[in-house]
Design a protein around this motif. Structure first.
Motif, PDB file in Angstrom:
ATOM      1  N   GLU A 199       0.832  -1.204   0.000  1.00 18.09           N
ATOM      2  CA  GLU A 199       0.000   0.000   0.000  1.00 18.09           C
ATOM      3  C   GLU A 199       0.866   1.254   0.000  1.00 18.09           C
ATOM      4  OE1 GLU A 199      -3.929  -1.772   2.378  1.00 18.09           O
ATOM      5  OE2 GLU A 199      -2.349  -0.712   3.482  1.00 18.09           O
TER       6      GLU A 199
ATOM      7  N   CYS B 183      -4.935   4.673  -0.734  1.00 16.96           N
ATOM      8  CA  CYS B 183      -4.200   3.453  -1.054  1.00 16.96           C
ATOM      9  C   CYS B 183      -4.067   2.548   0.173  1.00 16.96           C
ATOM     10  CB  CYS B 183      -2.807   3.786  -1.580  1.00 16.96           C
ATOM     11  SG  CYS B 183      -2.772   4.555  -3.213  1.00 16.96           S
ATOM     12  N   HIS B 184      -4.144   3.128   1.359  1.00 19.10           N
ATOM     13  CA  HIS B 184      -3.946   2.362   2.592  1.00 19.10           C
ATOM     14  C   HIS B 184      -5.268   1.752   3.042  1.00 19.10           C
ATOM     15  CE1 HIS B 184       0.211   3.819   3.135  1.00 19.10           C
ATOM     16  NE2 HIS B 184      -0.239   4.909   2.550  1.00 19.10           N
TER      17      HIS B 184
END
Length: 254
Positions: free
Chosen positions: A65, A194-195
């Protein structure tokens, strides 16, 4: 170090994957648009950041990530492979962080604040401060694999906002200056998104289910102080013998 004809090199180093995105990705995006080389580093791979996956599995997820977010910015990514809740001030840790600074060869370093809500953040801040000091000392050896040479000088050092702008007693910490990130806020949020693994973790561990919304609210609050839609706040480390000219602000307020 960059010469006068080159854009400065930037190292943003914080404790965990997603800390950089929450606290300074908008500023990094602005620096990238100026042609700066950006390196994002995390002290850990986030091995404690799950209630369902084991430490190895979640660390693999979170490294991926973090790399995906860095790729969106066009930045390099490195993980120093400390363990969550185990970052300590000792010689091995100091050598490891100094090696990261030497490899990145930054003109500007952005890191965690000295006072924040958890030890990993505060230990990162202290280790990075020491590493910036020691990176240019030729006789300070890191004993790391394929060590990089010492840097030419101490970089400009900056601390991001503590979470929610407060110390651990809830007292506000006033920033030295705020960078307008209105034009790069969308990229900041995309990088943070993205995380994905962290939404479930924060819901379970911290009772939060507003990962992106909370970041937007705080960015808007900081931006309001300077009359901007969104902002990110910083304090510069100006103690002897660190550079005291505010290179970061000068670059972004031309």
């Amino acid at each position: 170090m960059a010469n006068q004809a080159e854009s400065p090199r930037i190292l943003a180093i914080h404790a965990h994957p997603d800390d950089i995105e929450i606290q300074c990705a908008g500023t990094l995006a602005r620096l990238k648009s100026l042609g700066c080389h950006i390196t994002i580093a995390t002290m850990t791979a986030g091995d404690c950041g799950s209630a369902e996956m084991g430490p190895v599995e979640i660390a693999n997820v979170r490294r991926a990530e973090a790399k995906k977010a860095a790729d969106m910015l066009g930045a390099d990514y490195m993980c120093l492979e400390f363990r969550d809740l185990s970052i300590m001030i000792d010689q091995d840790s100091r050598q490891r962080v100094t090696e990261a600074v030497r490899k990145a060869r930054p003109d500007i370093v952005i890191t965690a604040p000295p006072v924040d809500y958890m030890s990993d953040h505060e230990m990162t801040s202290r280790l990075v401060r020491d590493a910036c000091f020691g990176a240019s000392a030729p006789n300070y050896t890191t004993h790391q694999f394929q060590p990089a040479p010492p840097t030419e000088k101490i970089p400009h050092l900056y601390y991001v906002d503590p979470i929610e702008g407060c110390d651990y007693f809830g007292n506000p910490i006033e920033p030295q200056f705020i960078i307008d990130i209105s034009k790069t806020f969308d990229l900041k949020i995309k990088m943070l998104a993205c995380h994905e693994s962290q939404r479930a973790w924060l819901r379970k561990q911290h009772g939060l289910d507003e990962y992106l919304d909370g970041t937007e609210r705080w960015s808007a609050a900081r931006g309001k102080i300077i009359g901007a839609a969104y902002g990110e706040a910083f304090v510069q480390h100006c103690g002897h013998p660190y550079p005291s000219s505010n290179l970061l602000q000068q670059l972004l307020e031309k």
